[in-house]
Motif scaffolding. Structure first.
Motif, PDB file in Angstrom:
ATOM      1  N   SER A 142       0.824  -1.206   0.000  1.00 47.47           N
ATOM      2  CA  SER A 142       0.000   0.000   0.000  1.00 47.47           C
ATOM      3  C   SER A 142       0.857   1.255   0.000  1.00 47.47           C
ATOM      4  O   SER A 142       0.597   2.213  -0.743  1.00 47.47           O
ATOM      5  CB  SER A 142      -0.930  -0.010   1.219  1.00 47.47           C
ATOM      6  N   ARG A 143       1.904   1.254   0.805  1.00 46.04           N
ATOM      7  CA  ARG A 143       2.787   2.423   0.880  1.00 46.04           C
ATOM      8  C   ARG A 143       3.545   2.636  -0.421  1.00 46.04           C
ATOM      9  O   ARG A 143       3.728   3.773  -0.875  1.00 46.04           O
ATOM     10  CB  ARG A 143       3.751   2.261   2.058  1.00 46.04           C
ATOM     11  N   ASN A 146       1.152   4.097  -2.962  1.00 46.27           N
ATOM     12  CA  ASN A 146       0.888   5.512  -2.672  1.00 46.27           C
ATOM     13  C   ASN A 146       2.063   6.387  -3.108  1.00 46.27           C
ATOM     14  O   ASN A 146       1.868   7.501  -3.600  1.00 46.27           O
ATOM     15  CB  ASN A 146       0.609   5.705  -1.184  1.00 46.27           C
ATOM     16  N   ASP A 149       1.919   6.656  -6.841  1.00 43.42           N
ATOM     17  CA  ASP A 149       0.838   7.553  -7.233  1.00 43.42           C
ATOM     18  C   ASP A 149       1.240   9.011  -7.061  1.00 43.42           C
ATOM     19  O   ASP A 149       0.977   9.849  -7.926  1.00 43.42           O
ATOM     20  CB  ASP A 149      -0.402   7.243  -6.394  1.00 43.42           C
ATOM     21  N   GLN A 150       1.906   9.323  -5.949  1.00 46.94           N
ATOM     22  CA  GLN A 150       2.270  10.706  -5.657  1.00 46.94           C
ATOM     23  C   GLN A 150       3.392  11.207  -6.561  1.00 46.94           C
ATOM     24  O   GLN A 150       3.379  12.350  -6.997  1.00 46.94           O
ATOM     25  CB  GLN A 150       2.702  10.840  -4.195  1.00 46.94           C
ATOM     26  N   GLY A 171      -4.296   3.312  -7.662  1.00 52.20           N
ATOM     27  CA  GLY A 171      -5.156   3.624  -6.526  1.00 52.20           C
ATOM     28  C   GLY A 171      -5.944   2.408  -6.075  1.00 52.20           C
ATOM     29  O   GLY A 171      -6.168   2.205  -4.874  1.00 52.20           O
ATOM     30  N   ALA A 174      -3.577   0.196  -4.119  1.00 50.86           N
ATOM     31  CA  ALA A 174      -3.266   0.819  -2.827  1.00 50.86           C
ATOM     32  C   ALA A 174      -4.433   0.673  -1.858  1.00 50.86           C
ATOM     33  O   ALA A 174      -4.247   0.319  -0.684  1.00 50.86           O
ATOM     34  CB  ALA A 174      -2.923   2.297  -3.020  1.00 50.86           C
TER      35      ALA A 174
END
Length: 218
Positions: A142-143, A146, A149-150, A171, A174
């Motif tokens: 998940s991290r 993320n 994605d960022q 997304g 995540a």
């Protein structure tokens, strides 16, 4: 040791609050999962998709932070109780919490701390049957998603300025990983708290000495 162990407040209340917060976080992760499925299908236009997305992101981030706070409060109390029981995990209660917040170390150390707590409470076999690897693997995935994605996907947009397919898929992964992590966190907290309650009840009601972890593992 019996009196010093009983002087430390038990962690049952904190466990209940942590579970409730994680249940709320799991619900927001489910909302986020559903939203990303819808976005990946292109149901919303550019003007509409920002409205539900903003609300879900707000709930998701808030729920995640709340769950993390209550989880760490519970973990701090658990480590205090273990220390009083003579089952020190090698870190002070405060340091055991800080490891979750220190960059780089927080990618590995919390897993080992949770495994050590499980071993001290129920022995090596008990620790091995808990879904600790799946729980932490979901956390790491998940991290990573993320971060992707960022730093990368968030800069990519479709021709009309909406979310790209890659962004929706990242997304989706995540949110799914965060949901798995929250659900397994609840299972782990309940299992560890049950073991701790058994030990504490044995001290309070004088049912005999607390069994050694090695004996339980056998």
């Amino acid at each position: 040791m019996r009196l010093s162990a009983l002087e430390v407040p038990d962690s049952r209340g904190r466990a209940r609050r942590a579970v409730t917060a994680l249940q709320f976080s799991a619900a927001t992760d489910l909302l986020s999962l559903g939203l990303h499925v819808i976005l990946s299908l292109g149901v919303f236009t550019e003007e509409v998709q920002g409205v539900p997305a903003a609300g879900v992101v707000f709930l998701n981030v808030g729920g995640g932070l709340l769950a993390q706070v209550f989880l760490l409060m519970w973990f701090h109390r658990v480590v205090r109780q273990l220390k009083a029981l003579g089952r020190d995990i090698g870190d002070s209660p405060a340091m055991a919490v800080w490891w979750w917040l220190i960059p780089l170390a927080n990618w590995v150390k919390p897993y080992h701390l949770m495994k050590e707590v499980a071993t001290r409470l129920g022995g090596a076999h008990f620790a091995s049957v808990l879904p600790l690897s799946v729980w932490w693997g979901a956390n790491v995935l998940s991290r990573i998603m993320n971060q992707v994605d960022q730093r990368i996907i968030g800069k990519l947009e479709t021709a009309d300025g909406g979310m790209s397919t890659a962004g929706a898929m990242v997304g989706l992964i995540a949110a799914g990983s965060a949901l798995v992590m929250a659900l397994f966190s609840i299972q782990i907290i309940r299992a560890l708290q049950e073991k701790l309650d058994q030990r504490r009840d044995g001290l309070e009601f004088g049912d005999g000495p607390v069994p050694e972890a090695g004996a339980e593992a056998a």
